[in-house]
Design an enzyme around this catalytic site. Structure first.
Site, mmCIF file in Angstrom:
data_model
loop_
_atom_site.group_PDB
_atom_site.id
_atom_site.type_symbol
_atom_site.label_atom_id
_atom_site.label_comp_id
_atom_site.label_asym_id
_atom_site.label_seq_id
_atom_site.Cartn_x
_atom_site.Cartn_y
_atom_site.Cartn_z
ATOM 1 N N ASP A 22 0.863 -1.182 0.000
ATOM 2 C CA ASP A 22 0.000 0.000 0.000
ATOM 3 C C ASP A 22 0.899 1.231 0.000
ATOM 4 O O ASP A 22 2.095 1.141 0.292
ATOM 5 C CB ASP A 22 -0.902 -0.009 1.253
ATOM 6 C CG ASP A 22 -1.785 1.229 1.315
ATOM 7 O OD1 ASP A 22 -2.422 1.557 0.301
ATOM 8 O OD2 ASP A 22 -1.820 1.899 2.374
ATOM 9 N N SER A 23 0.294 2.383 -0.262
ATOM 10 C CA SER A 23 1.037 3.637 -0.213
ATOM 11 C C SER A 23 1.495 3.968 1.210
ATOM 12 O O SER A 23 2.383 4.790 1.388
ATOM 13 C CB SER A 23 0.155 4.767 -0.736
ATOM 14 O OG SER A 23 -1.054 4.809 0.004
ATOM 15 N N CYS A 85 -3.743 -0.779 -2.124
ATOM 16 C CA CYS A 85 -3.997 0.646 -2.394
ATOM 17 C C CYS A 85 -4.909 0.795 -3.620
ATOM 18 O O CYS A 85 -4.599 0.276 -4.694
ATOM 19 C CB CYS A 85 -2.657 1.322 -2.643
ATOM 20 S SG CYS A 85 -2.781 3.060 -3.044
ATOM 21 N N GLU A 165 -6.399 9.783 9.322
ATOM 22 C CA GLU A 165 -5.074 9.638 9.966
ATOM 23 C C GLU A 165 -5.000 10.490 11.235
ATOM 24 O O GLU A 165 -4.287 10.156 12.169
ATOM 25 C CB GLU A 165 -3.962 9.982 8.973
ATOM 26 C CG GLU A 165 -4.017 9.029 7.792
ATOM 27 C CD GLU A 165 -2.688 8.609 7.222
ATOM 28 O OE1 GLU A 165 -1.669 9.235 7.543
ATOM 29 O OE2 GLU A 165 -2.683 7.630 6.434
ATOM 30 N N CYS A 197 -11.231 3.301 -1.100
ATOM 31 C CA CYS A 197 -9.960 3.784 -0.542
ATOM 32 C C CYS A 197 -9.674 2.986 0.727
ATOM 33 O O CYS A 197 -10.600 2.649 1.475
ATOM 34 C CB CYS A 197 -10.075 5.275 -0.212
ATOM 35 S SG CYS A 197 -8.629 5.960 0.610
ATOM 36 N N HIS A 199 -8.627 3.840 3.482
ATOM 37 C CA HIS A 199 -8.964 4.479 4.759
ATOM 38 C C HIS A 199 -10.458 4.473 5.083
ATOM 39 O O HIS A 199 -10.849 4.707 6.224
ATOM 40 C CB HIS A 199 -8.492 5.935 4.745
ATOM 41 C CG HIS A 199 -7.004 6.093 4.809
ATOM 42 N ND1 HIS A 199 -6.160 5.477 3.917
ATOM 43 C CD2 HIS A 199 -6.215 6.807 5.663
ATOM 44 C CE1 HIS A 199 -4.912 5.799 4.220
ATOM 45 N NE2 HIS A 199 -4.919 6.600 5.271
HETATM 46 N N1 DGL Z 1 -3.992 3.952 -0.050
HETATM 47 C C1 DGL Z 1 -4.617 5.036 -0.790
HETATM 48 C C2 DGL Z 1 -5.804 4.482 -1.581
HETATM 49 O O1 DGL Z 1 -6.417 3.511 -1.208
HETATM 50 C C3 DGL Z 1 -5.039 6.165 0.140
HETATM 51 C C4 DGL Z 1 -3.890 6.956 0.684
HETATM 52 C C5 DGL Z 1 -3.080 7.643 -0.384
HETATM 53 O O2 DGL Z 1 -3.557 8.626 -0.988
HETATM 54 O O3 DGL Z 1 -1.985 7.183 -0.633
HETATM 55 O O4 DGL Z 1 -6.133 5.032 -2.603
#
Ligand code: DGL
Length: 295
Positions: A22-23, A85, A165, A197, A199
């Site tokens: 993931d990012s 991600c 976050e 997403c 989050h």
């Molecule tokens: N993990 C990213 C997503 O699911 C969210 C956080 C980011 O912008 O890197 O798109």
């Protein structure tokens, strides 16, 4: 300690770990769903915490990062790469599938499939980062699934990631952002809403309270875990019976954020014992070198 060894399909076995990237830390929601669904599997997680967010970045940048993230996991001998991600799934999934020696799963296809199953013939909404929504990948999938353009409503929600976050769930600031982004979806009467997403599973209560009981929320993390179980079973790569063992989880990050342990625990639902830091130079060296061209 999960043993290392570069992946190629001939070298991996059902005892090899699953790789998830993931990012940043948001993908721990996907790891949590995967671990719940496949408790005896070992899982290696990489979070690109040095370069998060991906959601505000362009396609070429995200694809280049994804290439390194996935390359790192392949070097560790994973049997499947799970792109947790949504933004990386939107921009890099096809490239990774063509370049990697092991199967690759993203979050978009399972999310689309679940939404198509849940909708009652009305409008399906999808929310995500700017990159995910602008890529049009969710919208394409819904169209391929038979929806017309006026049955699809996609909205970028760039403030949701930082607010999650900062732990603003259930608070006024979050409720204002939810109203700002979701009012048009509520006014249109969407019957199904894809949480596109990493989050957003943490926002289910805020979003559910605003949208009301007639909107089904599709959690792409849970859908992805189902898809991973199916893929591993089809490829004969499932590890034993769930009761047989407790899988190990291993964590790699490209930076240690200040609030790493609080944020990590919030997404994973339990504390992370230990994380290994991978420097950006190491990441660059890990860029896929197994097959295919640069993206
Ligand atoms: N993990 C990213 C997503 O699911 C969210 C956080 C980011 O912008 O890197 O798109």
């Amino acid at each position: 300690m999960i043993p290392e060894g570069g992946s190629d399909l001939a070298a991996v076995s059902n005892a090899s770990p699953i790789g998830v990237f993931d990012s940043g830390l948001g993908g721990l929601t996907v790891l949590r769903s995967l671990h719940r669904r496949l408790p005896c599997e070992d899982i290696i997680y990489f979070g690109d915490t040095a370069r998060v967010p991906y959601g505000t970045k362009g396609e070429n940048t995200v694809r280049a990062f994804a290439r390194q993230d996935a390359g790192l996991l392949v070097d560790k001998g994973v049997k499947v790469v799970v792109v947790a991600c949504n933004t990386a799934s939107a921009f890099a999934l096809e490239y990774l599938r063509s370049a990697l020696p092991v199967p690759v799963l993203g979050v978009i296809e399972p999310g689309v499939a679940a939404a198509l199953e849940a909708t009652r013939g009305g409008v399906v909404g999808v929310i995500g980062t700017s990159g995910t929504i602008r890529s049009g990948r969710y919208q394409d999938g819904l169209r391929v699934g038979g929806l017309s353009d006026d049955q699809i409503m996609a909205v970028e929600c760039p403030l949701f990631v930082p607010l999650v976050e900062e732990d603003k769930m259930g608070q006024t600031l979050m409720q204002l952002a939810v109203q700002e982004y979701l009012q048009p979806l509520r006014d249109t009467g969407v019957d199904t809403l894809i949480l596109g997403c990493t989050h957003y599973p943490l926002l289910k209560d805020d979003i559910g309270a605003f949208m009301g009981p007639n909107t089904t929320l599709v959690d792409s993390a849970d859908m992805l875990a189902e898809a991973a179980a199916l893929l591993l079973s089809e490829e004969k790569l499932l590890r034993g019976q769930p009761s047989a063992r407790q899988g190990e989880l291993e964590f790699y990050l490209s930076d240690l954020p200040w609030k790493f342990s609080q944020i990590g625990e919030r997404f994973l639902g339990r504390p992370i014992a230990d994380a290994t830091i991978v420097g950006l130079d190491e990441m660059e060296a890990a860029g896929i070198k197994h097959k295919g061209e640069n993206p």
